[in-house]
Design an enzyme around this catalytic site. Structure first.
Site, PDB file in Angstrom:
ATOM      1  N   SER A 102      14.795  21.926  38.188  1.00 14.58           N
ATOM      2  CA  SER A 102      14.141  21.864  39.865  1.00 14.58           C
ATOM      3  C   SER A 102      14.490  20.785  40.437  1.00 14.58           C
ATOM      4  O   SER A 102      14.994  20.768  41.703  1.00 14.58           O
ATOM      5  CB  SER A 102      12.441  22.261  39.884  1.00 14.58           C
ATOM      6  OG  SER A 102      11.845  21.125  39.914  1.00 14.58           O
ATOM      7  N   ASP A 145      12.704  12.611  36.893  1.00 17.74           N
ATOM      8  CA  ASP A 145      13.744  13.903  37.167  1.00 17.74           C
ATOM      9  C   ASP A 145      14.645  13.768  38.078  1.00 17.74           C
ATOM     10  O   ASP A 145      15.787  13.863  37.914  1.00 17.74           O
ATOM     11  CB  ASP A 145      12.908  15.031  37.027  1.00 17.74           C
ATOM     12  CG  ASP A 145      12.364  15.370  35.826  1.00 17.74           C
ATOM     13  OD1 ASP A 145      12.040  14.732  34.925  1.00 17.74           O
ATOM     14  OD2 ASP A 145      11.856  16.560  35.598  1.00 17.74           O
TER      15      ASP A 145
END
Ligand code: MEV
Length: 313
Positions: A102, A145
């Site tokens: 994502s 991330d």
């Protein structure tokens, strides 16, 4: 048409502990998410991987695309423009598996959209916007991330600060990533770990301190190129993740199969409870690996230095 690609990541050490401000080490690897954008009448996001195509300011947008709406708002507000676009997002990174699918997707989208609206996509801006968009999906992301997808390389990350580690990954070293095939929500696992912390603060805070010491030791070993010690630290880190409740029967089975195949270390990577497990090998028997994991999707990945970038068409 403008296309941008962002790499996947493998968290080598410190996931979950990083959410409460402890350090973590992650590396960008050679699997990519890509967004290509061209002009349109509407504001369309089409995800090839999820099989979805939506007008992102429409009312029926699925939750898995909400971060695109947030990201588009941020970029369009900055640009002061309402120019329409059609963004096609494609990715070779497994979804909801711990490799930052994502984050890589949203980073590639923001990088391409900034360029579409005439900006030079500064990495610090891409990273900041991606973090805001990630909050829509993840609730309390640490930011690791989106940071790895943006900057690439092997990074030591603590409270939003990054240090690029100069790691000489030996050519003989292989990083094997095995997907358990079990999809899960990072948001709810992060929440459960934080609840466990609240329930047992004195025990959990000690585990978090150990995790910090481990990551700092791993940073030294990585930079020195002491991969044998690094393997031991990977295994200890797996034990800590099991202690905070994010391992599972499937994960442990893969962890031990990798070790019996000769991995110098193996652990889950990402939020856990499913997702991926990685193993580091100095001498890999690929045929045996294929045979042992014939029922799983296996990736042989390479650490890479480059983060998000334009793909020249
Ligand atoms: C998810 O890839 C990593 C976690 O540490 C969550 C985060 O850092 O935001 C579990």
């Amino acid at each position: 048409m403008i296309c941008s690609r962002a790499p996947a990541k493998v968290i080598l050490f410190g996931e979950h502990f990083v959410v409460k401000g402890k350090p973590a080490i992650a590396t960008a690897v050679d699997l990519y998410a890509e967004t290509c954008i061209e002009e349109s009448e509407d504001y369309i996001v089409e995800s090839k991987q999820l099989g979805l195509k939506f007008s992102i300011f429409g009312t029926s947008i699925p939750p898995s695309l909400l971060q695109f709406r947030k990201a588009a708002e941020l970029v369009m507000n900055l640009a002061g423009s309402t120019r329409g676009f059609h963004a096609v997002v494609d990715s070779e990174i497994p979804v909801a598996a711990g490799m930052g699918s994502s984050a890589s997707t949203i980073v590639s989208f923001i990088h391409a959209l900034l360029s579409f609206y005439g900006f030079k996509p500064e990495l610090s801006l891409v990273n900041k916007m991606a973090f805001e968009a990630e909050k829509i999906v993840h609730g309390k992301p640490s930011g690791i991330d989106n940071t790895v997808a943006t900057y690439g390389g092997t990074l030591y990350y603590k409270k939003g600060q990054i240090e690029r580690l100069d790691v000489k990954w030996p050519r003989s070293l292989s990083i094997v990533v095995v997907d358990t095939g079990v999809k899960r929500s990072t948001k709810s696992i992060v929440r459960e770990v934080l609840d466990l912390y609240e329930a047992h603060p004195s025990i959990m805070s000690k585990l978090y301190d150990v995790a910090e010491e481990l990551v700092n030791e791993a940073r030294r070993r990585l930079v020195e190129g002491d991969f044998t010690s690094l393997g031991q630290l990977i295994n200890i880190n797996q034990g800590l993740l099991s202690a905070i409740g994010v391992s599972s029967r499937e994960i442990e089975e893969i962890v031990y199969r990798l070790r019996s195949l000769g991995a110098i270390g193996s652990k889950l990577s990402g939020a856990g409870r499913g997702g991926v497990v990685y193993g580091v090998f100095t001498d890999l028997n690929k045929d045996l690996l294929k045979k042992v994991f014939r029922n799983y999707t296996v990736y042989l990945v390479k650490p890479i230095n480059e983060g998000v970038h334009h793909r020249i068409l």
